[in-house]
Scaffold this motif. Structure first.
Motif, PDB file in Angstrom:
ATOM      1  N   GLU A  49     -12.817 -30.462 -11.907  1.00  0.00           N
ATOM      2  CA  GLU A  49     -14.085 -30.664 -11.219  1.00  0.00           C
ATOM      3  C   GLU A  49     -14.061 -31.942 -10.379  1.00  0.00           C
ATOM      4  OE1 GLU A  49     -18.854 -31.227 -12.204  1.00  0.00           O
ATOM      5  OE2 GLU A  49     -17.492 -30.499 -13.759  1.00  0.00           O
ATOM      6  N   ALA A  50     -13.447 -33.004 -10.933  1.00  0.00           N
ATOM      7  CA  ALA A  50     -13.366 -34.270 -10.202  1.00  0.00           C
ATOM      8  C   ALA A  50     -12.515 -34.124  -8.947  1.00  0.00           C
ATOM      9  CB  ALA A  50     -12.798 -35.359 -11.104  1.00  0.00           C
ATOM     10  N   VAL A  51     -11.401 -33.400  -9.049  1.00  0.00           N
ATOM     11  CA  VAL A  51     -10.522 -33.175  -7.900  1.00  0.00           C
ATOM     12  C   VAL A  51     -11.245 -32.382  -6.815  1.00  0.00           C
ATOM     13  CG1 VAL A  51      -8.480 -31.853  -7.175  1.00  0.00           C
ATOM     14  CG2 VAL A  51      -8.344 -33.394  -9.149  1.00  0.00           C
ATOM     15  N   ASP A  52     -11.916 -31.308  -7.210  1.00  0.00           N
ATOM     16  CA  ASP A  52     -12.626 -30.483  -6.234  1.00  0.00           C
ATOM     17  C   ASP A  52     -13.742 -31.272  -5.550  1.00  0.00           C
ATOM     18  OD1 ASP A  52     -11.053 -28.283  -6.787  1.00  0.00           O
ATOM     19  OD2 ASP A  52     -12.443 -27.429  -8.239  1.00  0.00           O
ATOM     20  N   ARG A  53     -14.449 -32.083  -6.330  1.00  0.00           N
ATOM     21  CA  ARG A  53     -15.551 -32.859  -5.767  1.00  0.00           C
ATOM     22  C   ARG A  53     -15.046 -33.953  -4.831  1.00  0.00           C
ATOM     23  NH1 ARG A  53     -17.652 -33.983 -10.253  1.00  0.00           N
ATOM     24  NH2 ARG A  53     -16.780 -36.061 -10.543  1.00  0.00           N
ATOM     25  N   HIS A  54     -13.956 -34.611  -5.234  1.00  0.00           N
ATOM     26  CA  HIS A  54     -13.457 -35.742  -4.451  1.00  0.00           C
ATOM     27  C   HIS A  54     -12.903 -35.297  -3.103  1.00  0.00           C
ATOM     28  CE1 HIS A  54     -11.896 -39.773  -3.791  1.00  0.00           C
ATOM     29  NE2 HIS A  54     -10.722 -39.249  -3.466  1.00  0.00           N
ATOM     30  N   TRP A  55     -12.133 -34.203  -3.105  1.00  0.00           N
ATOM     31  CA  TRP A  55     -11.509 -33.757  -1.858  1.00  0.00           C
ATOM     32  C   TRP A  55     -12.225 -32.576  -1.211  1.00  0.00           C
ATOM     33  CZ3 TRP A  55      -7.679 -35.649  -5.487  1.00  0.00           C
ATOM     34  CH2 TRP A  55      -7.036 -36.820  -5.033  1.00  0.00           C
ATOM     35  N   GLY A  56     -13.322 -32.148  -1.816  1.00  0.00           N
ATOM     36  CA  GLY A  56     -14.071 -31.048  -1.225  1.00  0.00           C
ATOM     37  C   GLY A  56     -13.285 -29.765  -1.153  1.00  0.00           C
ATOM     38  N   GLY A  57     -12.482 -29.518  -2.192  1.00  0.00           N
ATOM     39  CA  GLY A  57     -11.611 -28.352  -2.178  1.00  0.00           C
ATOM     40  C   GLY A  57     -12.329 -27.064  -2.550  1.00  0.00           C
ATOM     41  N   ASP A  58     -11.615 -25.966  -2.398  1.00  0.00           N
ATOM     42  CA  ASP A  58     -12.110 -24.643  -2.760  1.00  0.00           C
ATOM     43  C   ASP A  58     -11.997 -24.491  -4.275  1.00  0.00           C
ATOM     44  OD1 ASP A  58     -12.651 -21.971  -3.185  1.00  0.00           O
ATOM     45  OD2 ASP A  58     -11.256 -21.227  -1.672  1.00  0.00           O
ATOM     46  N   VAL A  59     -13.117 -24.338  -4.945  1.00  0.00           N
ATOM     47  CA  VAL A  59     -13.103 -24.256  -6.407  1.00  0.00           C
ATOM     48  C   VAL A  59     -12.395 -22.999  -6.896  1.00  0.00           C
ATOM     49  CG1 VAL A  59     -15.214 -25.622  -6.647  1.00  0.00           C
ATOM     50  CG2 VAL A  59     -15.369 -23.123  -6.468  1.00  0.00           C
ATOM     51  N   ARG A  60     -12.143 -22.063  -6.013  1.00  0.00           N
ATOM     52  CA  ARG A  60     -11.495 -20.811  -6.417  1.00  0.00           C
ATOM     53  C   ARG A  60      -9.972 -20.884  -6.333  1.00  0.00           C
ATOM     54  NH1 ARG A  60     -14.550 -17.290  -2.063  1.00  0.00           N
ATOM     55  NH2 ARG A  60     -13.867 -19.155  -0.928  1.00  0.00           N
TER      56      ARG A  60
END
Length: 246
Positions: A49-60
């Motif tokens: 969750e931290a990685v996705d939030r920090h870099w705005g990545g695709d959670v899928r």
């Protein structure tokens, strides 16, 4: 920061010896390191969750760290490094124990994962900087917490992310993580020293001194029927934080 010297050496020989003695058991999910296997999915959920939030990545996506570098400090035998590699990061793992690093390297090779492992003092290895730096359940084991956190901070690249976890120093953690857990064999005896646990306020201060801003801590809690789980409100046992450059 100056390279490791008599004032900023963080490795405790007795801690290195303790975990070296457990090196062959790290990947045994039913052995003395079973507690790590049980908590690892909880830590990885927070990390993802931290990685996705920090870099705005695709959670899928199943490869959220593709094209990024990652450093896991106090990596043991690679329980976090291998998931990071499967997320397609270019992974380096550092540990105080050469025995742990040997087991980690062999396990990664057997799994077909390309992970660089090194043993030694982080500040003396001159590894450069990384997009993601992680260190789970380590800061409570080091001799010089300020120097250790400073070395972690220096390893975070511009725009990068640091993720840490550590037990909180509370009455509940003394009772459950030290006295009860070691008495019943949930963790090996001698693993935890309650007086070395770090409160969120203390960790915030250490990170601030190192030029990082700590995010809101999230607890790793336990309750009957639910087991280990993330809890933003219950920090009494263990907690995770993110940190970024000010």
């Amino acid at each position: 920061m100056a390279k490791a010297n008599v004032t900023n050496v963080t490795i405790r020989p007795e801690e290195e010896a303790h975990f070296s003695g457990l090196a062959r058991e790290w990947w045994n999910a039913k052995g003395p390191m079973a507690s790590l296997h049980q908590v690892n999915p909880v830590r990885l959920a927070f990390l993802r969750e931290a990685v996705d939030r920090h870099w705005g990545g695709d959670v899928r996506t199943v490869h959220p760290l593709a094209g990024r570098s990652a450093l896991d400090v106090g990596c043991g035998a690679g329980l976090v490094c291998e998931p990071l590699a499967r997320w397609r990061a270019d992974v380096t793992g550092v540990d105080a124990s050469a025995e742990n690093v040997g087991v980690a390297s062999a396990h990664a090779q057997g799994a077909g994962l390309d992970i660089r492992y090194m043993a030694g003092e982080l500040a003396s290895l001159d590894l450069g900087t990384f997009d993601l730096v992680t260190s789970f359940e380590v800061v409570e084991h080091v001799a010089n917490k300020r120097a250790f956190v400073a070395a972690l901070a220096e390893s975070v690249a511009t725009g990068g992310l640091l993720v840490l976890s550590t037990p909180n120093r509370t009455a509940a953690s003394r009772l459950l993580l030290v006295e009860a857990a070691e008495r019943v064999g949930y963790v090996p005896r001698g693993t935890h020293h309650w007086e070395d646990f770090v409160t969120p306020e203390e960790l915030d201060e250490l990170l601030s001194e190192a030029g990082l801003v700590m995010g809101a801590p999230c607890g790793i809690a336990w309750r009957p029927g639910k087991g280990l789980h993330l809890s933003p409100s219950d920090l009494s046992l263990n907690y995770l934080v993110t940190a970024t450059r000010a």
